[in-house]
Design an enzyme around this catalytic site. Structure first.
Site, PDB file in Angstrom:
ATOM      1  N   LYS A   1       0.850  -1.202   0.000  1.00  0.00           N
ATOM      2  CA  LYS A   1       0.000   0.000   0.000  1.00  0.00           C
ATOM      3  C   LYS A   1       0.881   1.245   0.000  1.00  0.00           C
ATOM      4  CE  LYS A   1      -3.940   2.023   2.539  1.00  0.00           C
ATOM      5  NZ  LYS A   1      -4.787   1.931   3.752  1.00  0.00           N
TER       6      LYS A   1
ATOM      7  N   SER B   1      -9.787   2.232   2.687  1.00  0.00           N
ATOM      8  CA  SER B   1      -8.832   2.920   1.830  1.00  0.00           C
ATOM      9  C   SER B   1      -7.868   1.981   1.114  1.00  0.00           C
ATOM     10  CB  SER B   1      -8.013   3.906   2.674  1.00  0.00           C
ATOM     11  OG  SER B   1      -7.205   3.218   3.606  1.00  0.00           O
TER      12      SER B   1
ATOM     13  N   SER C   1     -10.344   0.096   6.905  1.00  0.00           N
ATOM     14  CA  SER C   1      -9.662   0.220   5.612  1.00  0.00           C
ATOM     15  C   SER C   1      -9.008  -1.050   5.084  1.00  0.00           C
ATOM     16  CB  SER C   1      -8.594   1.322   5.686  1.00  0.00           C
ATOM     17  OG  SER C   1      -9.205   2.579   5.542  1.00  0.00           O
TER      18      SER C   1
END
Lengths: 482, 96, 493
Positions: free
Chosen positions: C78, C157, C181
């Site tokens: 990420k 996210s 997330s």
């Protein structure tokens, strides 16, 4: 007699409180492993943490916590077993994270006190409100470039203690004495070097004025004053300004001001005015700081003797007057030097010579006790030479000068330069005969009753003997011959 | 509690975010008020005597030893700087 | 290529047996990324050269008989984890040019264990979002399709991570979870993902959103894969004061535990009014599966659940408003010049942050400001205490809790965007565990009527990820979720 400012409407009393930022002595920073040395190349003592890089996290330095606790103990203050860090949020070029990690609601040290001694000999107690830990900001320089300010983050993240006093001071002298005493205490403890000119101790000065007997009036805060002299001047200047405002029918606004030492006045610092909503909240990157009672006890046991204790002890152990003791304890290194020298010697003799000619000599050569070329041992040997009659006082002064300039041992100087006191009566008599012969007229005058001339003869004889004559023997012999 | 445009402007100032008055400000005002309206429900919770939970973990803080083991890399510190002069970060001149 | 469908556990066996080399495996993934990323936008930055080097090193290590735990496993990282010398953006324009001179602890541990970095995965800007729409680098797409052909969000996210893993262009990914997330995008994309206990994984080097909530965790196509990854990602880090000094259990072994006799709580407050019947049905199915395996089921109450979201939308923005103050155009990132320092700040931050980030900074600034702190922030922190107490009390009687992960399946871009609160409601089931700091995992458990994946959430006690893995693995076995997304490596889009 309390200190007042005489205004058109009568006397005004001063109310002063100090917030002192003292840089903690530690190898590394409060929340990072970067070094803390003063004067390094710009941005060379900066970790990614100190520069507020993304993803960086603070980890607290145990020694900085210990230093705060030591200082708290030195201020006879309450140590809070649980304290917390908060974030103080504001934007500035030298505040990389956009917040300062500080202790707002729960400081590590609570109420304490400092005793100060005034010129008059009076002793006053000034209350300490609290002491908390926080990180320092970096440094912005505004005068290095035509259109830019330059930022160096070496100082960013260095541990500070903010020591807040009660509004207990009533005169510039008291403010000065408080700061001096605080500096002495932190230096004794080894928790801050107290160097105001390097910025390792800075004071924010809160000043208000009032008519005697009144409640407090509005105060102003003078930011970042960097010498004791300026603090005293700033207090005076700000108090006079406020008296002027009140007496002109105005009101004093609570605000932040700056002291301009060249003009001797304070002025409003408008640039910081709109930024006072600091949005404090508990620092989520750090848990509560919980101290172990046994650790505090350990720190307490390892504290050095503090100036007040030392002052009392020096007078008691060595029989020296309060004035001498007060000067000796101002710096721990001075007191340490004194105690090294005084062992087996006369206390008053040592303090007289130390505070007199020795300090004068160090001053003359721009040195301090720490950088003194004269070791405690050599200084002691010099005094021994006086005591055992090897040299007289006048020669001793000369030798001390040489020691300060060269660092040589006193006995070596005496031997190399033949400065041993002359006690051989034959040599003294010979010198006297020589002087009397050369000054037959004055001998006659003396004998006809002008006894004041005796001193003249002593001087001439000593001169003839290059100052080495034993003064008592010279006097005695002269009296006989004349 | 509902935010007026002046308050929105004041918050933006505190947060150092420039807002476009004609377009952004009224939109943000509306959105912020929607959010504040939603969180209003917390008012009904009785929290008397409840200690606030500030961190993700309420345990005592660990302390590190006082060792210099970081810093000393000004080039890395400055490598991402949008503006620098020598080994300093540079910003528009601040008049104090 | 079949290898792209393997789980990490299967792949490690294949690598060990020499059936495939790490380099071959990585090349296959690189090719898949090249062909699919234009459709998915799962990666912001693709790091094929780094991947090849790491894969080669893994092969060398394996030949020398010294292959570490994840040698040769290609992952998506990420873009919130700082990667040394690789651009790291946090999905924001303000960090567009930012190249960290350091590596996050968690990604560093993965690479030390031989993992291969395919690239930096897309995310909502500064991890603020549940849709990936707030990314400054364009939204990542969900590889699943529904009948109407609408472009679906992968959730957020960690949307890019979920998208990449589901589409088989990465075998696993790192995510971070602040209010859901990891779990919500895992659920939306039909994969597994766990947010471990707060403090289990170091936050050092992860760009902070809300410090008291942020936790890193793995996302993968099986519960066991998550366990394998989490074992490497976990562990005490002296650089993070909030990192827990605890030994890391054998998570993988926990996946094989017999769950007979384990006590599973069903929180009544999660049965919200208007819950989609298919979610309700799936939840019941989960209960039945666990019962069948011998677990005992109990109704439990978490009375402050309904306030979780409101508390979250005070606490997280407050911390974020402070955490994001460092993006000021002075030391790194994008700068927009100004007449003076203040104008520089205001223009830099106005241009560098997107709308959602600005919104949250503004809310956070407001709730911390003078006169409002007690009413908003302090009050929220107190209710957070009550939420934690709810979990503690529930966990006195049960080992884990079972809930749906999300109130609905993946939605399309444009849906749920009427106002910020509608979007925030996505996190209603995931936020309470974040506020309490307890571990929680999403497991794919079924499809909704449109053929989109739905997840079930297992919540455990602090530092008891083992129970979470045990129950999640049991659910996984029972659900036997084999559906595949429309867009995936090896399938023709």
């Amino acid at each position: 007699m309390s200190y007042t400012i005489e205004g058109a409407t009568g006397p005004w009393e001063l109310v002063i409180g100090l917030e002192v930022h003292a840089q903690i002595i530690s190898k590394s920073k409060l929340f990072s492993g970067a070094a803390t040395d003063f004067g390094a190349i710009e941005n060379s003592q900066v970790s990614f943490i100190d520069a507020g890089f993304p993803g960086m996290l603070p980890v607290i330095n145990r020694e900085c916590v210990a230093q705060a606790v030591r200082t708290g103990l030195g201020l006879e203050a309450h140590i809070n077993l649980v304290s917390r860090f908060d974030r103080k949020n504001y934007f500035y070029a030298d505040l990389p994270q956009g917040y300062q990690i500080s202790q707002y609601k729960h400081p590590i040290v609570g109420a304490g006190k400092i005793e100060i001694q005034l010129e008059s000999g009076d002793v006053r107690t000034i209350g300490i409100t609290r002491l908390h830990l926080e990180q320092d900001a970096g440094k912005s320089m505004h005068d290095q470039h035509a259109s830019k300010s330059l930022v160096d983050l070496n100082r960013s993240g260095i541990a500070l203690m903010e020591i807040v006093s009660e509004p207990d001071m009533r005169s510039p002298e008291e403010a000065g004495a408080y700061l001096r005493k605080l500096r002495t205490i932190v230096r004794y403890l080894g928790t801050c070097d107290g160097n105001m000119d390097e910025g390792s101790m800075r004071a924010d000065v809160n000043v208000s004025v009032r008519k005697p007997g009144e409640a407090f009036r509005t105060r102003c805060e003078i930011k970042n004053v960097n010498s004791i002299r300026f603090v005293m001047q700033a207090v005076e200047a700000e108090a006079r300004r406020q008296v002027g405002v009140w007496e002109a029918g105005g009101t004093v606004d609570q605000e932040t001001r700056l002291f301009d030492p060249t003009r001797g006045e304070t002025r409003s610092m408008r640039s910081k005015e709109d930024a006072h909503d600091y949005r404090y909240f508990p620092e989520p990157d750090l848990q509560p700081l919980v101290l172990d009672e046994s650790w505090i006890e350990e720190l307490k046991c390892s504290l050095p003797e503090l100036p007040d204790q030392k002052y009392t002890r020096l007078m008691r152990d060595y029989g020296i007057p309060p004035y001498d003791a007060a000067i000796l304890v101002m710096e721990r290194s001075t007191a340490d030097f004194y105690e090294l020298v005084v062992r087996g010697r006369d206390g008053k003799l040592v303090s007289n010579w130390m505070l007199g000619d020795f300090f004068a000599g160090l001053n003359r050569t721009g040195r301090t006790i720490e950088t003194s070329p004269v070791s405690a041992n050599n200084f002691g040997y010099l005094l021994d030479l006086i005591t055992d009659g090897t040299i007289n006082g006048k020669i001793a002064k000369e030798i001390l000068e040489i020691m300060i300039d060269t660092g040589e041992a006193p006995r070596a100087i005496v031997e190399a330069r033949g400065l041993r006191q002359v006690t051989d009566t034959g040599a003294i008599d010979a010198a006297i005969a020589q002087v009397m012969e050369a000054n037959a007229d004055k001998v006659a005058e003396y004998r006809s009753g002008k006894e004041k001339l005796f001193g003249y003869f002593v001087g001439q004889v000593m001169k003839a003997m290059s100052g080495k004559g034993n003064p008592a023997l010279v006097n005695e012999a002269l009296k006989k011959k004349l | 509690m509902s935010l007026d445009p002046a308050t929105v402007r004041r918050i933006a100032k505190l947060a150092r975010i420039h807002l476009d008055d004609d377009d952004e400000l009224p939109r943000l005002q509306k959105e912020l008020n929607t959010i504040l309206g939603y969180v209003e429900q917390l008012a009904e919770v009785n929290v008397e005597g409840v200690m606030p939970l500030s961190g993700g973990m309420e345990i005592a803080m660990r302390m590190r030893e006082d060792v210099v083991n970081d810093g000393g890399y000004p080039e890395k510190i400055l490598a991402n700087a949008p503006d620098r002069i020598g080994d300093f970060f540079a910003v528009p001149k601040v008049v104090e | 290529m079949k290898t792209l469908d393997w789980t990490i556990v299967e792949t490690l066996a294949a690598l060990d047996s020499g059936q495939v080399s790490a380099l071959e495996l990585t090349e296959a993934h690189i090719a898949a990324v090249e062909s699919l990323n234009p459709h998915l936008n799962a990666f912001i930055t693709i790091t094929s050269e780094i991947a090849r080097k790491q894969a080669h090193a893994a092969d060398v290590a394996r030949r020398a008989g010294a292959a570490p735990a994840l040698a040769g496993i290609p992952l998506a990282i990420k873009d919130l984890f700082c990667s040394e010398n690789v651009r790291t953006t946090a999905g924001s324009k303000i960090l567009g040019p930012f190249i960290p001179p350091y590596e996050s602890t968690v990604s560093g541990k993965l690479f030390s264990a031989g993992a291969v970095m395919l690239g930096k995965a897309n995310l909502d800007e500064f991890a603020m979002g549940s849709s990936n729409i707030t990314s400054a680098y364009g939204p990542a797409a969900n590889p699943w399709k529904r009948g109407d052909g609408a472009k679906l969000v992968p959730g957020g996210s960690s949307g890019g991570s979920a998208s990449a893993v589901a589409a088989r262009i990465a075998m696993g990914a790192t995510g971070t979870d602040t209010g859901g997330s990891i779990r919500q995008p895992a659920s939306f994309c039909g994969i597994a993902g766990i947010k471990p206990t707060y403090g289990r994984c170091s936050r050092f080097g992860i760009i902070a959103f809300a410090s008291s909530l942020d936790q890193a965790g793995p996302m993968a196509r099986s519960v066991e894969d998550c366990a394998v990854l989490l074992e490497v990602m976990s562990g005490f880090d002296p650089k993070d004061s909030t990192s827990a000094d605890r030994t890391v259990p054998n998570f993988r072994a926990a996946c094989g535990r017999n769950i007979a006799g384990m006590r599973v709580g069903i929180p009544v407050e999660y049965r919200v009014s208007g819950m989609a019947p298919e979610i309700e049905k799936l939840w019941q199915a989960g209960i039945d599966w666990l019962k069948h395996e011998g677990a005992e089921i109990f109704d439990v109450s978490l009375p402050h659940t309904k306030y979780g979201l409101a508390v979250y939308y005070i606490v997280a923005p407050a911390e974020a408003s402070s955490n994001l103050a460092r993006y000021d155009g002075v030391r790194f990132g994008t700068r927009v010049e100004g007449e003076d320092l203040i104008e520089l700040y205001e223009r830099t931050r106005a241009a560098g942050f997107g709308a959602e980030v600005k919104r949250r900074i503004m809310i956070g600034t407001y709730v911390l400001s003078e006169g409002y702190y007690d009413a908003y922030y302090l009050k929220a922190q107190k209710i957070r205490s009550l939420i934690l107490r709810d979990f503690r009390e529930a966990f006195a009687n049960v080992d884990v809790l079972l809930t749906p992960t999300t109130p609905s399946a993946a939605f399309a871009i444009g849906e749920k965007m009427d106002d910020p609160v509608t979007m925030y409601l996505n996190d209603v089931f995931t936020v309470p565990a974040s506020l309490a700091g307890v571990p929680a995992m999403s497991v794919p458990a079924g499809l909704d009527s449109c053929g989109l994946p739905l997840g079930l959430q297992v919540i455990g006690r602090h530092f008891d990820e083992e129970s979470v893995f045990a129950i999640a693995a049991a659910l996984e076995r029972a659900a036997d979720f084999r559906s595949l997304p429309a867009l995936r490596a090896g399938a023709t889009p």
